[in-house]
Motif scaffolding. Structure first.
Motif, PDB file in Angstrom:
ATOM      1  N   VAL A 285       0.789  -1.213  -0.054  1.00 31.46           N
ATOM      2  CA  VAL A 285       0.080   0.046  -0.054  1.00 31.46           C
ATOM      3  C   VAL A 285       0.992   1.203   0.044  1.00 31.46           C
ATOM      4  O   VAL A 285       1.476   1.268   1.053  1.00 31.46           O
ATOM      5  N   MET A 286       0.945   1.714  -1.023  1.00 33.28           N
ATOM      6  CA  MET A 286       1.876   3.183  -1.314  1.00 33.28           C
ATOM      7  C   MET A 286       0.892   4.440  -1.288  1.00 33.28           C
ATOM      8  O   MET A 286       0.236   4.578  -2.320  1.00 33.28           O
ATOM      9  N   ALA A 287       0.893   5.135  -0.228  1.00 34.30           N
ATOM     10  CA  ALA A 287      -0.032   6.361  -0.191  1.00 34.30           C
ATOM     11  C   ALA A 287       0.810   7.341   0.761  1.00 34.30           C
ATOM     12  O   ALA A 287       1.922   7.132   1.363  1.00 34.30           O
ATOM     13  N   GLU A 288       0.415   8.568   0.647  1.00 35.42           N
ATOM     14  CA  GLU A 288       0.847   9.392   1.406  1.00 35.42           C
ATOM     15  C   GLU A 288       0.660   9.263   3.029  1.00 35.42           C
ATOM     16  O   GLU A 288      -0.302   8.698   3.167  1.00 35.42           O
ATOM     17  N   GLU A 289       1.440   9.938   3.846  1.00 33.87           N
ATOM     18  CA  GLU A 289       1.439   9.681   5.330  1.00 33.87           C
ATOM     19  C   GLU A 289       0.209   9.962   5.862  1.00 33.87           C
ATOM     20  O   GLU A 289      -0.494   9.335   6.478  1.00 33.87           O
ATOM     21  N   ARG A 290      -0.451  10.958   5.344  1.00 34.89           N
ATOM     22  CA  ARG A 290      -1.677  11.236   6.039  1.00 34.89           C
ATOM     23  C   ARG A 290      -2.967  10.225   5.752  1.00 34.89           C
ATOM     24  O   ARG A 290      -3.799  10.038   6.745  1.00 34.89           O
ATOM     25  N   ILE A 291      -2.635   9.704   4.637  1.00 37.73           N
ATOM     26  CA  ILE A 291      -3.545   8.640   4.405  1.00 37.73           C
ATOM     27  C   ILE A 291      -3.329   7.406   5.112  1.00 37.73           C
ATOM     28  O   ILE A 291      -4.223   6.649   5.830  1.00 37.73           O
ATOM     29  N   LEU A 292      -2.071   7.216   5.142  1.00 37.56           N
ATOM     30  CA  LEU A 292      -2.021   5.754   6.039  1.00 37.56           C
ATOM     31  C   LEU A 292      -2.153   5.971   7.544  1.00 37.56           C
ATOM     32  O   LEU A 292      -2.625   4.904   8.090  1.00 37.56           O
TER      33      LEU A 292
ATOM     34  N   LEU B 218      -5.645  -0.758   8.338  1.00 35.24           N
ATOM     35  CA  LEU B 218      -5.039  -1.735   7.254  1.00 35.24           C
ATOM     36  C   LEU B 218      -5.221  -3.024   7.812  1.00 35.24           C
ATOM     37  O   LEU B 218      -4.829  -3.170   9.158  1.00 35.24           O
ATOM     38  N   PRO B 219      -5.556  -4.110   7.004  1.00 39.85           N
ATOM     39  CA  PRO B 219      -5.510  -5.489   7.408  1.00 39.85           C
ATOM     40  C   PRO B 219      -4.089  -6.053   7.487  1.00 39.85           C
ATOM     41  O   PRO B 219      -3.302  -5.265   7.241  1.00 39.85           O
ATOM     42  N   MET B 220      -3.953  -7.162   8.352  1.00 40.22           N
ATOM     43  CA  MET B 220      -2.519  -7.791   8.571  1.00 40.22           C
ATOM     44  C   MET B 220      -1.822  -8.031   7.371  1.00 40.22           C
ATOM     45  O   MET B 220      -0.553  -7.879   7.298  1.00 40.22           O
ATOM     46  N   ASN B 221      -2.611  -8.233   6.153  1.00 42.31           N
ATOM     47  CA  ASN B 221      -1.625  -8.541   4.940  1.00 42.31           C
ATOM     48  C   ASN B 221      -1.226  -7.454   4.034  1.00 42.31           C
ATOM     49  O   ASN B 221      -0.990  -7.767   2.981  1.00 42.31           O
ATOM     50  N   ALA B 222      -1.364  -6.184   4.655  1.00 41.27           N
ATOM     51  CA  ALA B 222      -1.179  -4.978   4.147  1.00 41.27           C
ATOM     52  C   ALA B 222       0.520  -4.645   4.414  1.00 41.27           C
ATOM     53  O   ALA B 222       0.596  -4.744   5.588  1.00 41.27           O
ATOM     54  N   VAL B 223       1.125  -4.234   3.507  1.00 38.67           N
ATOM     55  CA  VAL B 223       2.433  -3.963   3.736  1.00 38.67           C
ATOM     56  C   VAL B 223       2.597  -2.346   3.313  1.00 38.67           C
ATOM     57  O   VAL B 223       2.445  -2.003   2.106  1.00 38.67           O
ATOM     58  N   GLN B 224       2.812  -1.471   4.194  1.00 33.90           N
ATOM     59  CA  GLN B 224       2.669  -0.100   3.951  1.00 33.90           C
ATOM     60  C   GLN B 224       4.156   0.426   3.182  1.00 33.90           C
ATOM     61  O   GLN B 224       5.183   0.140   3.789  1.00 33.90           O
ATOM     62  N   PHE B 225       3.763   1.534   2.558  1.00 34.69           N
ATOM     63  CA  PHE B 225       5.027   2.272   2.146  1.00 34.69           C
ATOM     64  C   PHE B 225       4.514   3.786   2.139  1.00 34.69           C
ATOM     65  O   PHE B 225       3.647   4.124   1.420  1.00 34.69           O
ATOM     66  N   SER B 226       5.383   4.587   2.729  1.00 34.32           N
ATOM     67  CA  SER B 226       4.786   6.088   2.937  1.00 34.32           C
ATOM     68  C   SER B 226       5.341   6.737   1.525  1.00 34.32           C
ATOM     69  O   SER B 226       6.577   6.919   1.342  1.00 34.32           O
ATOM     70  N   LEU B 227       4.388   7.255   0.979  1.00 31.69           N
ATOM     71  CA  LEU B 227       4.974   8.303   0.018  1.00 31.69           C
ATOM     72  C   LEU B 227       5.258   9.998   0.366  1.00 31.69           C
ATOM     73  O   LEU B 227       5.560  10.804  -0.429  1.00 31.69           O
ATOM     74  N   GLY B 228       5.500  10.012   1.661  1.00 30.26           N
ATOM     75  CA  GLY B 228       5.497  11.307   2.356  1.00 30.26           C
ATOM     76  C   GLY B 228       4.348  12.198   2.183  1.00 30.26           C
ATOM     77  O   GLY B 228       3.239  11.865   2.301  1.00 30.26           O
TER      78      GLY B 228
END
Ligand code: TXA
Ligand code: MG
Length: 342
Positions: free
Chosen positions: A261-268, A273-283
């Motif tokens: 899941v690649m999204a801006e910090e404010r969205i994350l 998010l469910p357990m199978n989500a792996v976050q990546f912050s786009l800042g």
């Protein structure tokens, strides 16, 4: 061969390798390039081999002065000079007609033009100066993969295939330079980048924005634009502006595999998010997102359980145009469809 990491106090050593006809990756403000002496044909051939790049896809020639361009270009039109004065060093690549026989066919992919770029990175300008020759440089990734924004990305793709990498940390811009064709009567943007249409028009007046319109059987203006590009192993889905991210989270939860899941910090931060989500912050904002996009996409390639990646879209204007151009290609044009989430 073990690929060496050159520190900034080892530019002499890196330049000597270039002079010997060896391959050295170099930093720029956009992405890392795969460098070789542009005047050494066997060296340039090895660039294509190391990358697995099709031979009809010409290379950008990196210079550290306008005088260096004059050695190889048939002529520099007045408007091109104005753009060089306004944006060099910087993320604008300018295509000019080549002086006959001045550079090998290997560099130009057989075209009668050459792309010139004066990168905004002092160590690399020093490298060109010390090597004493222009340096060809495609992005230093395996062909088809996202471009490298750190020396580690380059090492990951090219260790064992090149002599060394000049390490200057993460790149600032993160998407490749704007490619502007000035060999034709009306200048055309072949690839959008950080120097925008408006920036260019501010200096030379109205231009054509004709990038990525190349069909499969047409002769492409920028040969590179026809190939599959920026694609991680997992399928990328573009999450359009205005999409309800709660729906995205719901869809992620329904997948039998991990999802990036690649999204801006404010969205994350707001999202559960469910357990199978792996976050990546786009800042925050499109500048951060552009600088981080390729790093995020590449990172998921090292996580085999991630089989899909959902990535936030931005408005396709100014730098957003370059960001969306790269994201579209990495996704093969596939968008997240909220209607399919039950
Ligand atoms: O930011 C950048 O431009 C990076 C850094 C390393 O400088 N370089 C880069 O190179 O992105 P590359 O090879 O990955 O992309 C160059 C693009 C390709 O799409 C290629 O087809 C196009 O520019 N190109 C190069 N020379 C051309 C020419 N003479 N006519 C038309 N297109 C050209
Ligand atoms: Mg490339």
């Amino acid at each position: 061969m073990n690929t060496k990491i050159y520190q900034l106090n080892q530019i002499d050593e890196a330049a000597a390798a270039i002079q010997r006809g060896e391959l050295v990756a170099f930093p720029t403000e956009t992405v890392y390039g795969l460098g070789a002496d542009a005047t050494n044909e066997p060296a340039v051939k090895n660039v294509y081999l190391a990358k697995g790049r099709p031979s009809d896809n010409p290379l950008i020639v990196h210079v550290n002065s306008v005088a260096m361009v004059e050695k190889y270009a048939a002529e520099i039109p007045a408007n091109a000079r104005k753009l060089m004065a306004a944006f060099w060093p910087g993320s604008l690549t300018i295509i000019l007609k080549i002086k006959k026989g001045a550079l090998s066919k290997t560099v130009t992919g057989g075209l009668s033009t050459v792309a010139f770029r004066f990168p905004d990175n002092q160590p690399t300008l020093d490298l060109i100066g010390k090597a004493g020759v222009p340096i060809v440089g495609p992005s230093a990734n395996t062909s088809g993969k996202p471009s490298p924004t750190t020396a580690q990305h380059v090492y990951h793709d090219l260790n064992g295939k090149i002599t060394g990498i000049l390490d200057d940390g993460p790149t600032r811009v993160g998407v490749e330079s704007t490619v502007l064709d000035m060999s034709t009567a009306t200048p055309v943007i072949l690839r959008p980048g950080a120097v925008t249409k408006q920036d260019i028009e501010g200096v030379i007046g109205s231009i054509d924005l004709n990038h990525h319109k190349v069909g499969k059987n047409e002769t492409p203006k920028a040969p590179g634009m026809k190939y599959k590009h920026y694609a991680p192993s997992a399928q990328v889905y573009i999450v359009d502006e205005g999409t309800d991210w709660a729906k995205v989270a719901k869809w992620v939860a329904q997948q039998p595999f991990d999802v990036g899941v690649m999204a801006e910090e404010r969205i994350l931060q707001q999202l559960t998010l469910p357990m199978n989500a792996v976050q990546f912050s786009l800042g925050t904002g499109v500048e951060d997102a552009s600088a981080r996009l390729f790093d995020g996409l590449r990172g998921f390639d090292d996580q085999p359980n991630v089989k899909a990646i959902v990535t936030e879209a931005f408005t396709a204007k100014n730098l957003g145009r370059a960001y969306m151009n790269r994201l579209n290609k990495s996704a093969g044009g596939v968008h997240f469809d909220p209607a399919q989430v039950k």
